[in-house]
Design a protein around this motif. Structure first.
Motif, PDB file in Angstrom:
ATOM      1  N   UNK A 391       0.854  -0.620  -0.264  1.00 54.23           N
ATOM      2  CA  UNK A 391      -0.040   0.351  -0.165  1.00 54.23           C
ATOM      3  C   UNK A 391       0.998   1.240  -0.451  1.00 54.23           C
ATOM      4  N   UNK A 392       1.982   1.147   0.965  1.00 56.39           N
ATOM      5  CA  UNK A 392       2.669   3.008   0.469  1.00 56.39           C
ATOM      6  C   UNK A 392       4.562   2.447   0.019  1.00 56.39           C
ATOM      7  N   UNK A 393       4.404   1.510   0.972  1.00 55.65           N
ATOM      8  CA  UNK A 393       6.362   1.126  -0.155  1.00 55.65           C
ATOM      9  C   UNK A 393       6.607   1.084  -1.167  1.00 55.65           C
ATOM     10  N   UNK A 394       5.544  -0.052  -1.552  1.00 54.26           N
ATOM     11  CA  UNK A 394       5.846  -0.522  -3.285  1.00 54.26           C
ATOM     12  C   UNK A 394       5.891   0.916  -4.511  1.00 54.26           C
ATOM     13  N   UNK A 395       4.139   1.878  -3.973  1.00 49.35           N
ATOM     14  CA  UNK A 395       3.865   2.923  -4.354  1.00 49.35           C
ATOM     15  C   UNK A 395       5.260   4.173  -4.743  1.00 49.35           C
ATOM     16  N   UNK A 396       6.083   3.925  -3.568  1.00 48.95           N
ATOM     17  CA  UNK A 396       6.805   5.034  -3.564  1.00 48.95           C
ATOM     18  C   UNK A 396       8.054   4.795  -3.932  1.00 48.95           C
ATOM     19  N   UNK A 397       8.335   3.659  -3.675  1.00 49.52           N
ATOM     20  CA  UNK A 397       9.974   3.211  -4.581  1.00 49.52           C
ATOM     21  C   UNK A 397      10.105   2.923  -5.861  1.00 49.52           C
ATOM     22  N   UNK A 398       9.097   1.526  -6.032  1.00 50.08           N
ATOM     23  CA  UNK A 398       8.970   1.504  -7.915  1.00 50.08           C
ATOM     24  C   UNK A 398       7.766   1.666  -8.900  1.00 50.08           C
TER      25      UNK A 398
END
Length: 520
Positions: A391-398
């Motif tokens: 929900x948070x990490x993947x949308x921001x990083x990749x």
């Protein structure tokens, strides 16, 4: 607690300003699918009535936290309590945002000052009547808001030029059962989520345990399910019709669709009555959560860890101070809701991230004799971490983001799969949870102990029930009289308002007669 009061209160726990802002926004933008989404709550209520509500009552525990402590251990209970505190403040921040949005739009006041003022009023509001006070408030808000909605529906159809005119003006896919990002996959996931939420939410569990028998506990959930068959249709008609009246709302402006159509067709008196009902139902919900969070912080963190020797005076000071602290945190959450996509995005995201991990393991423990406290903590931690990652990490990083349906499916299916794996592994090794064996001993000892209710206490309980039912009857009568007065200010619609007032007045006889059947 009478089962029908518990069922109405459970229903009203879902019926707040968030209903009109979040689902009203979807109804305006996508049409009938907003009703389909809410029908998943009916499914959750039916499953809860069949299997979960009677099981909660049969545990002999009053609260879910008490059951978790006895079945899974005090360490698991504390972990759940801490996470529950954080999640509760976030959820109540979202409902504060909802009611602030409605009041701001209806009175043309800036949103931020309205949010702060209403939030401070919520914190200052103190419930002194225990569970009965919450029950009575819930019943009254249901009556007020339902009356206002029934009045609004014929007025909005008149405003749009009739039913046929409404059908002609809305998009062709407006009455599709699923629409847009709300696919069948999302509906399935949301139905599973509501089985966990209605069957395991700590606040709702107390509705099942506060009645007399497991059968009554089932009736509480069945009444909730029955009310959720027709009520979503009534609630969502006004914002759906407003799409035909004003099709130009976009973005976060769609959250105001409900109150805008009410402003257009209702006179000031009835609009004020509706806003009051929305505010105080939301306020009661937020107040209950703040009281629970404050009590948990005071007893489990401050007294249990920081200062075990604290005096009662000191504990009361800490309780009040923590209420204000968590209350202001709730206000901050409400202020940032628009910055993270609005109420729909916020509410569905919180549900997807926390619903399955927090609610599924305790429900599983109701039926399983193999689930351990250690496994419960691991399952909850892994599920929460994976959900936050997607929900948070993947949308921001990749720049990778799951669809709405997959996000909700991940949130409810992952903990379920982990629970199944743990259960099968323990079964293959013939393991029985040590906590389960300890619980059996506790129940056996409790069964052997002859528990007698003090006569004076029994009389006090009966008098409390009698007073609560009479208070509901009196308040319904007062609401009916208030609507009769409003008839004089509602030219052309006095018969409609007067008819609703008469129905409410007659319905006040139900709790009055029930109170007379309570033996003093």
């Amino acid at each position: 607690m009478p089962w029908f009061i518990g069922g109405m209160s459970l229903f009203m726990s879902f019926f707040s300003a968030g209903t009109f802002v979040a689902w009203g926004s979807i109804a305006y933008s996508h049409g009938w699918v907003a009703i389909t989404i809410q029908w998943t709550m009916c499914i959750g209520g039916l499953i809860t009535g069949l299997y979960l509500a009677p099981k909660w009552k049969a545990t002999g525990n009053l609260t879910a936290a008490e059951f978790i402590k006895e079945r899974l251990g005090s360490a698991v209970q504390k972990c759940y309590i801490y996470v529950f505190m954080i999640v509760s403040v976030f959820l109540k921040g979202s409902v504060l945002y909802s009611v602030a949005k409605l009041v701001s739009e209806s009175l043309d006041y800036p949103l931020i000052p309205v949010t702060i003022v209403l939030g401070i009023l919520m914190i200052a509001y103190t419930a002194i009547g225990g569970l009965w006070a919450v029950m009575v408030t819930d019943i009254l808000q249901f009556v007020v808001l339902t009356a206002a909605i029934v009045i609004v529906i014929p007025l909005v159809f008149q405003e749009v030029g009739g039913i046929q005119s409404f059908l002609d003006k809305v998009p062709d896919d407006f009455f599709n059962v699923v629409n847009g990002e709300y696919t069948w996959g999302f509906i399935l996931a949301f139905a599973l989520y509501h089985i966990f939420y209605i069957g395991g939410n700590w606040t709702f569990v107390q509705r099942y345990t506060s009645v007399d028998t497991p059968r009554s506990a089932s009736k509480v959930a069945y009444l909730f399910a029955a009310l959720y068959i027709a009520s979503p249709i009534l609630w969502m008609i006004p914002p759906m019709v407003y799409k035909a009246i004003n099709p130009d709302l976009t973005g976060l402006a769609t959250e105001t669709a409900y109150i805008m159509v009410c402003k257009q067709v209702l006179p000031a008196g009835l609009l004020g009555l509706m806003l009051t009902g929305m505010y105080f139902s939301t306020s009661a919900s937020a107040n209950t959560a703040l009281n629970v969070v404050s009590a948990v912080f005071t007893n489990d963190i401050y007294k249990g860890t920081l200062n075990p020797q604290a005096s009662e005076k000191k504990l009361m000071f800490i309780a009040r101070a923590s209420s204000w602290f968590f209350g202001f945190f709730m206000i901050i959450v409400a202020l940032i809701v628009p910055l993270i996509g609005g109420i729909v995005e916020f509410t569905l995201s919180i549900g997807a991230i926390t619903g399955g991990p927090l609610l599924a393991p305790p429900i599983w423990a109701l039926f399983s004799k193999r689930l351990t406290g250690k496994a419960t903590v691991y399952i909850t931690a892994v599920s929460l971490s994976v959900n936050l990652l997607f929900k948070i990490i993947f949308p921001l990083l990749i720049n990778y983001k799951l669809s709405r349906a997959n996000e909700m499916l991940l949130g409810v299916v992952l903990p379920f799969v982990l629970l199944v794996c743990v259960e099968l592994y323990a079964k293959s090794r013939g393991q029985i949870s040590a906590e389960y064996l300890a619980l059996k001993q506790t129940k056996a000892a409790r069964k052997e102990a002859v528990q007698q209710i003090d006569i004076e206490e029994e009389m006090a309980l009966k008098n409390q029930n009698k007073f609560g039912l009479k208070m509901i009857a009196f308040s319904l009568t007062f609401i009916a009289l208030l609507l009769y007065v409003l008839c004089f200010f509602f030219a052309g619609r006095s018969p409609l308002v007067g008819g609703i007032a008469t129905v409410i007045l007659i319905s006040s006889l139900i709790p009055w007669r029930a109170s007379n059947r309570v033996i003093s």
